[in-house]
Design an enzyme around this catalytic site. Structure first.
Site, PDB file in Angstrom:
ATOM      1  N   ASP A  52      -2.747   7.663   8.867  1.00 54.64           N
ATOM      2  CA  ASP A  52      -4.101   8.381   8.484  1.00 54.64           C
ATOM      3  C   ASP A  52      -5.188   7.217   9.080  1.00 54.64           C
ATOM      4  O   ASP A  52      -4.691   6.408   9.844  1.00 54.64           O
ATOM      5  CB  ASP A  52      -4.455   8.447   6.905  1.00 54.64           C
ATOM      6  CG  ASP A  52      -4.312   7.069   6.274  1.00 54.64           C
ATOM      7  OD1 ASP A  52      -4.276   6.026   6.916  1.00 54.64           O
ATOM      8  OD2 ASP A  52      -3.920   6.993   4.932  1.00 54.64           O
ATOM      9  N   ASP A  54      -8.752   5.157   8.797  1.00 57.06           N
ATOM     10  CA  ASP A  54      -9.742   4.857   7.805  1.00 57.06           C
ATOM     11  C   ASP A  54     -11.022   4.291   8.764  1.00 57.06           C
ATOM     12  O   ASP A  54     -11.188   3.809   9.661  1.00 57.06           O
ATOM     13  CB  ASP A  54      -9.393   3.636   7.097  1.00 57.06           C
ATOM     14  CG  ASP A  54      -8.333   3.661   6.373  1.00 57.06           C
ATOM     15  OD1 ASP A  54      -8.143   4.588   5.236  1.00 57.06           O
ATOM     16  OD2 ASP A  54      -7.160   3.290   6.919  1.00 57.06           O
ATOM     17  N   ASP A 128      -6.915  -8.308   5.590  1.00 57.96           N
ATOM     18  CA  ASP A 128      -5.601  -8.925   5.205  1.00 57.96           C
ATOM     19  C   ASP A 128      -4.900  -9.558   6.443  1.00 57.96           C
ATOM     20  O   ASP A 128      -4.811 -10.706   6.600  1.00 57.96           O
ATOM     21  CB  ASP A 128      -4.607  -8.034   4.471  1.00 57.96           C
ATOM     22  CG  ASP A 128      -4.339  -6.658   5.021  1.00 57.96           C
ATOM     23  OD1 ASP A 128      -4.736  -6.448   5.903  1.00 57.96           O
ATOM     24  OD2 ASP A 128      -3.730  -5.942   4.322  1.00 57.96           O
TER      25      ASP A 128
HETATM   26  P1  ATP Z   1      -1.170   2.247   6.326  1.00 56.40           P
HETATM   27  O1  ATP Z   1      -0.373   2.514   7.547  1.00 56.40           O
HETATM   28  O2  ATP Z   1      -0.435   1.992   5.197  1.00 56.40           O
HETATM   29  O3  ATP Z   1      -2.200   3.295   5.872  1.00 56.40           O
HETATM   30  P2  ATP Z   1      -3.222   0.493   6.509  1.00 56.40           P
HETATM   31  O4  ATP Z   1      -3.357  -0.753   7.085  1.00 56.40           O
HETATM   32  O5  ATP Z   1      -4.097   1.482   7.053  1.00 56.40           O
HETATM   33  O6  ATP Z   1      -1.752   0.945   6.530  1.00 56.40           O
HETATM   34  P3  ATP Z   1      -4.692   0.806   4.089  1.00 56.40           P
HETATM   35  O7  ATP Z   1      -4.172   0.505   2.755  1.00 56.40           O
HETATM   36  O8  ATP Z   1      -4.808   2.135   4.318  1.00 56.40           O
HETATM   37  O9  ATP Z   1      -3.415   0.200   5.033  1.00 56.40           O
HETATM   38  O10 ATP Z   1      -5.989  -0.024   4.121  1.00 56.40           O
HETATM   39  C1  ATP Z   1      -6.741   0.042   5.378  1.00 56.40           C
HETATM   40  C2  ATP Z   1      -7.279  -1.398   5.774  1.00 56.40           C
HETATM   41  O11 ATP Z   1      -8.021  -1.931   4.828  1.00 56.40           O
HETATM   42  C3  ATP Z   1      -6.137  -2.135   6.241  1.00 56.40           C
HETATM   43  O12 ATP Z   1      -5.672  -2.188   7.468  1.00 56.40           O
HETATM   44  C4  ATP Z   1      -6.830  -3.592   5.764  1.00 56.40           C
HETATM   45  O13 ATP Z   1      -7.606  -4.115   7.139  1.00 56.40           O
HETATM   46  C5  ATP Z   1      -7.732  -3.134   4.693  1.00 56.40           C
HETATM   47  N1  ATP Z   1      -6.921  -3.523   3.464  1.00 56.40           N
HETATM   48  C6  ATP Z   1      -6.374  -2.816   2.701  1.00 56.40           C
HETATM   49  N2  ATP Z   1      -5.631  -3.328   1.545  1.00 56.40           N
HETATM   50  C7  ATP Z   1      -6.186  -4.780   1.613  1.00 56.40           C
HETATM   51  C8  ATP Z   1      -5.929  -5.773   0.765  1.00 56.40           C
HETATM   52  N3  ATP Z   1      -5.473  -5.783  -0.214  1.00 56.40           N
HETATM   53  N4  ATP Z   1      -6.514  -7.038   1.189  1.00 56.40           N
HETATM   54  C9  ATP Z   1      -7.226  -7.155   2.382  1.00 56.40           C
HETATM   55  N5  ATP Z   1      -7.464  -5.798   3.249  1.00 56.40           N
HETATM   56  C10 ATP Z   1      -7.069  -4.666   2.756  1.00 56.40           C
HETATM   57 MG    MG Z   2      -4.528   3.571   6.227  1.00 55.28          MG
END
Ligand code: ATP
Ligand code: MG
Length: 489
Positions: A52, A54, A128
């Site tokens: 997805d 963001d 993160d």
């Molecule tokens: P996925 O492919 O699982 O969606 P993602 O990196 O996009 O991986 P998300 O949970 O959708 O993960 O979160 C979007 C973004 O928000 C992350 O890439 C990160 O930058 C930030 N983020 C999410 N969770 C955390 C956390 N617990 N601490 C710090 N930053 C976070």
């Molecule tokens: Mg994501």
């Protein structure tokens, strides 16, 4: 900070779904900054298909709401976000965040409230991993890189921004995210993280709510690399925090189910994330069943109670939502039905709503060497491929086999009784066998010798002997017209 040319890294607007472009454009038009951030940018740079996208902006959630009106909902308390609907898609729009204020962190340093808006530079520090902190403005063909994240992408390294211990203390779920991304992207974990990622550090996860841990566990199960992450959960001591009641061991059944889940995801098949919980908890469930059975509980009741116990205990770590609980228990219950179906129920069973999941579970058990399935996994596998006539024949054959094995079993039992003078195991009914039909259970002895043998058998198994007073008791005939039927206390 370096500004990269997006196209140089393989990024282009043609790869992006219209929903995310729509959100970026609307915010830009309203005078705000807007970027794609996180997994979407990271995965595109790695040549993967993002799950997805963001978005992040300098507009506050209520300003985002003003831009999108009824298409927008503000969610979250600890972490306020705007959900924007674009067609059928949902895009999460976050606002740039500044460092949290002191008073909203817990004693262990965990951030409890996090709605302090800030600048893009402050927002970047809050993310993160470096690879999750790239900001992509598709219309400008720009990627903002504040920490040389492109190098980490190039060297396939997972690096936490800031001091790893402090970042884990702020949000212990980052430990799970570390393992998830390392497994999903096949990245190595930075030395600085490895140094502090000890079993003691995983204790921090005790402060995380079972709801959030369930969500995270689902992400682990459905990322497509479950088989790779499972041993990591044991090595890093995370298993113990997530599944305290399950022995930390990748059994052949767990391994097979993990590989199967990954395979299904790779070919775009759906999976029910609760299925893997059913797999993980199968052994504790069986053990609990044996506990109840050896206490003399009847099989159906033992299974029901064992299911409740095991799920309740797991729920103290990762909450198991009601729908998942029902699903898991039905899959387990299906094991009994599929193992010893009544011939006349076979066809109906094969179109039962829970048949597919129950059958997959049975076959996985069988293929991973579980002898208790007695070959019924393959039997059902073949059965589904047959024509109506062939099915009838298969059921007739099955019925004959069943009668034969019943005869064989009772013969063996009688032989054993003769040689031992007793049946020691009679009290423990096997979990996955239906109870004997009533007609058979209450079959009257044909002759005096058989009667004598039966009564000695029950006697030595701790049951009632032929001369027990209860058998001599007179049956009292009751006049039911005098009985008042009402609720029992
Ligand atoms: P996925 O492919 O699982 O969606 P993602 O990196 O996009 O991986 P998300 O949970 O959708 O993960 O979160 C979007 C973004 O928000 C992350 O890439 C990160 O930058 C930030 N983020 C999410 N969770 C955390 C956390 N617990 N601490 C710090 N930053 C976070
Ligand atoms: Mg994501």
């Amino acid at each position: 900070m370096q500004t990269l040319r997006a196209s140089k890294y393989g990024l282009s607007t043609t790869q992006l779904p219209s929903a995310i472009l729509d959100v970026i454009d609307a915010l830009t038009k309203a005078g705000y900054e807007a970027y794609i951030v996180g997994g979407g940018v990271r995965d595109l740079m790695l040549g993967l298909n993002p799950k997805d996208y963001d978005a992040v902006t300098n507009a506050t959630p209520s300003q985002v709401k003003e831009v999108f009106g009824r298409r927008c909902r503000i969610i979250g308390r600890r972490f306020e976000l705007a959900h924007v609907y674009s067609g059928r898609e949902l895009i999460e729009v976050a606002t740039f965040r500044a460092p949290p204020k002191k008073e909203v962190t817990s004693a262990s340093g965990m951030i409890l409230r996090d709605n302090n808006w800030g600048t893009i530079e402050q927002d970047f520090v809050r993310r993160d991993f470096s690879i999750n902190a790239l900001y992509y403005q598709p219309r400008k063909n720009e990627v903002l890189d504040f920490c040389n994240a492109v190098d980490d992408i190039k060297h396939k390294t997972l690096r936490l921004l800031g001091d790893p211990m402090q970042r884990f203390e702020e949000d212990p779920v980052r430990m799970l995210r570390t393992l998830r991304f390392a497994a999903k992207l096949n990245f190595s974990i930075d030395e600085k993280i490895l140094k502090i990622f000890t079993p003691e550090a995983t204790q921090l996860l005790r402060d995380v709510s079972p709801h959030r841990l369930y969500d995270e566990s689902q992400k682990l199960f459905t990322m497509g690399h479950l088989n790779r992450v499972m041993p990591m959960l044991i090595d890093f001591g995370i298993w113990h925090q997530l599944f305290a009641e399950i022995t930390p061991e990748i059994t052949p059944f767990i391994e097979r189910a993990a590989k199967n889940t990954d395979q299904r995801i790779s070919v775009g098949k759906t999976i029910n994330p609760a299925f893997f919980y059913a797999v993980l908890l199968w052994k504790p469930f069986l053990e609990r069943c044996h506990f109840y059975l050896s206490n003399g509980t009847v099989a159906t009741e033992a299974r029901a109670q064992a299911g409740l116990d095991v799920l309740k205990r797991q729920g103290t770590r990762t909450i198991i939502p009601r729908f998942a609980e029902t699903f898991i228990r039905e899959v387990w219950e299906m094991q009994t039905r599929l193992l010893n179906p009544k011939p006349q129920q076979i066809e109906a069973l094969s179109s039962h709503a829970r048949f597919r999941a129950g059958f997959d579970f049975l076959l996985l058990r069988e293929k991973s060497g579980d002898k208790d399935t007695q070959g019924m996994g393959v039997w059902w596998d073949v059965y589904q491929t047959l024509s109506a006539d062939e099915k009838e024949r298969a059921i007739a054959d099955y019925n004959r086999q069943r009668a034969k094995s019943r005869r064989k079993a009772s013969h063996a039992l009688a032989e054993e009784a003769k040689s031992n003078g007793a049946i020691q195991q009679a009290a423990i009914e096997p979990l996955v066998n239906e109870p004997e039909p009533r007609s058979r259970r209450s079959r009257k002895p044909k002759n005096a010798t058989e009667f004598k043998r039966q009564s000695t058998m029950t006697d030595s198994a701790g049951g009632i002997g032929a001369d027990h007073p209860i058998l001599k008791r007179k049956r009292v005939k009751r006049d039911l017209s005098q009985v008042i039927f009402g609720p029992t206390q």
